[in-house]
Design a protein around this motif. Structure first.
Motif, short mmCIF file in Angstrom:
data_model
loop_
_atom_site.label_atom_id
_atom_site.label_comp_id
_atom_site.label_asym_id
_atom_site.label_seq_id
_atom_site.Cartn_x
_atom_site.Cartn_y
_atom_site.Cartn_z
N GLN A 128 0.83 -1.20 0.00
CA GLN A 128 0.00 0.00 0.00
C GLN A 128 0.87 1.26 0.00
N CYS A 129 1.99 1.22 0.69
CA CYS A 129 2.89 2.37 0.74
C CYS A 129 3.61 2.56 -0.59
N ALA A 130 4.02 1.46 -1.22
CA ALA A 130 4.83 1.53 -2.44
C ALA A 130 4.02 1.82 -3.70
N ALA A 131 2.74 1.49 -3.70
CA ALA A 131 1.93 1.62 -4.92
C ALA A 131 1.92 3.04 -5.49
N PRO A 132 1.62 4.08 -4.70
CA PRO A 132 1.60 5.43 -5.29
C PRO A 132 2.98 5.86 -5.81
N LYS A 133 4.05 5.47 -5.12
CA LYS A 133 5.39 5.84 -5.55
C LYS A 133 5.73 5.12 -6.85
N LEU A 134 5.31 3.87 -6.95
CA LEU A 134 5.59 3.08 -8.16
C LEU A 134 4.88 3.67 -9.37
N PHE A 135 3.61 3.98 -9.21
CA PHE A 135 2.86 4.51 -10.35
C PHE A 135 3.35 5.91 -10.73
N ALA A 136 3.86 6.67 -9.77
CA ALA A 136 4.44 7.98 -10.09
C ALA A 136 5.69 7.80 -10.94
N GLN A 137 6.48 6.75 -10.66
CA GLN A 137 7.69 6.48 -11.45
C GLN A 137 7.34 6.01 -12.85
N LEU A 138 6.26 5.26 -13.01
CA LEU A 138 5.90 4.67 -14.28
C LEU A 138 5.29 5.67 -15.25
N LYS A 139 4.77 6.79 -14.76
CA LYS A 139 4.13 7.76 -15.64
C LYS A 139 5.08 8.44 -16.52
#
Length: 147
Positions: free
Chosen positions: A136-147
């Protein structure tokens, strides 16, 4: 009963060979050796003798195309950023309570194994809580990197 009928039909279909199957026509050739044997036909023996007479290299097998001097380019293995982000999150302040419970459980279970030879409990629930928190903590950071 419907599911049992289904499985019995499947069993009957695949367990018995078809009565319509025929033996292959023709027969084994007596002129050449059977496939998979070590026997060598006369033609193969002649070719092998000719190769030996030429003094062929010992490593005269398959050579990759593209030239002898070219080195194979190594493809760089891509690293999944999700793993690093989840590990970082598992050690963060946000997941500290879940990590604390998991670490306590691991100590307890390890002590039981050392003292009694087997554990009375496992730490699956604590592990899933920690993993859920890290994800749950990593999901927003991961999707920010993928954009």
């Amino acid at each position: 009963m419907v599911i049992t009928d289904f499985f019995s039909d499947v069993w009957e279909t695949f367990s018995h060979p078809s009565p319509d199957a025929e033996a292959p026509k023709g027969g084994a050739s007596t002129n050449t050796p059977s496939s998979g044997t070590d026997e060598e036909s006369q033609e193969e023996a002649d070719v092998n003798k000719a190769d030996a007479a030429e003094g062929g290299d010992e490593d005269s097998g398959h050579r990759p195309s593209g030239g002898d001097d070219e080195e194979e380019e190594e493809e760089e293995e891509t690293v999944d950023p999700k793993d690093a982000l989840e590990e970082e999150c598992a050690d963060s302040k946000e997941c500290a309570p879940a990590k604390h419970h998991y670490d306590e459980c691991v100590e307890r279970v390890t002590g039981q194994i050392d003292n009694e030879g087997k554990a009375k409990e496992d730490c699956i629930e604590e592990f899933f809580h920690l993993t859920h928190c890290a994800t749950q903590c990593a999901a927003p950071k991961l999707f920010a990197q993928l954009k």
